[in-house]
Design a protein around this motif. Structure first.
Motif, PDB file in Angstrom:
ATOM      1  N   ASP A   1       1.033  -1.231  -0.051  1.00 44.17           N
ATOM      2  CA  ASP A   1       0.342  -0.191  -0.092  1.00 44.17           C
ATOM      3  C   ASP A   1       0.825   1.317  -0.635  1.00 44.17           C
ATOM      4  O   ASP A   1       0.781   2.391  -0.850  1.00 44.17           O
ATOM      5  N   GLU A   2       2.397   1.315   0.851  1.00 46.19           N
ATOM      6  CA  GLU A   2       3.290   2.655   0.696  1.00 46.19           C
ATOM      7  C   GLU A   2       3.758   2.132  -0.858  1.00 46.19           C
ATOM      8  O   GLU A   2       3.416   3.490  -1.426  1.00 46.19           O
ATOM      9  N   TRP A   3       4.357   1.590  -0.920  1.00 40.06           N
ATOM     10  CA  TRP A   3       5.151   2.227  -2.909  1.00 40.06           C
ATOM     11  C   TRP A   3       3.936   2.046  -3.537  1.00 40.06           C
ATOM     12  O   TRP A   3       4.243   3.223  -4.753  1.00 40.06           O
ATOM     13  N   LYS A   4       2.456   1.446  -3.552  1.00 38.28           N
ATOM     14  CA  LYS A   4       1.218   2.436  -4.326  1.00 38.28           C
ATOM     15  C   LYS A   4       1.143   3.882  -4.294  1.00 38.28           C
ATOM     16  O   LYS A   4       0.738   5.073  -5.540  1.00 38.28           O
ATOM     17  N   ALA A   5       0.895   4.379  -3.208  1.00 40.36           N
ATOM     18  CA  ALA A   5       1.159   5.370  -2.598  1.00 40.36           C
ATOM     19  C   ALA A   5       2.190   6.426  -3.362  1.00 40.36           C
ATOM     20  O   ALA A   5       1.923   7.635  -3.836  1.00 40.36           O
TER      21      ALA A   5
END
Length: 79
Positions: free
Chosen positions: A75-79
């Motif tokens: 999720d952090e990477w997608k953001a």
């Protein structure tokens, strides 16, 4: 002594951590890793780095002299 390659470091990390993404770049002495794994969910940065060090095992002490890393959840990477 064998030259340490980004590919060999990446292979060690992905063998020890179920990564959704992992890239390692470097010049044989200094390396940078981007590791994305669900296993990092809820963990502080220090603990995430400890998981990567554990995956690298003795290589961290004996072969790899400088490794900077960015450790993210999916999720952090997608953001």
């Amino acid at each position: 002594m064998n030259m340490v390659t980004p590919e060999s470091i990446q292979a060690s990390i992905t063998a020890g951590i179920d990564c959704t993404h992992c890239t390692v770049v470097g010049d044989g002495h200094h390396f940078e890793a981007l590791v994305v794994a669900q296993a990092f969910e809820g963990l502080r940065s220090v603990r995430r780095h400890q998981l990567v060090y554990a995956a690298l095992g003795d290589r961290m002490r004996e072969e790899i002299h400088a490794l900077s890393m960015k450790t993210l959840t999916p999720d952090e990477w997608k953001a």
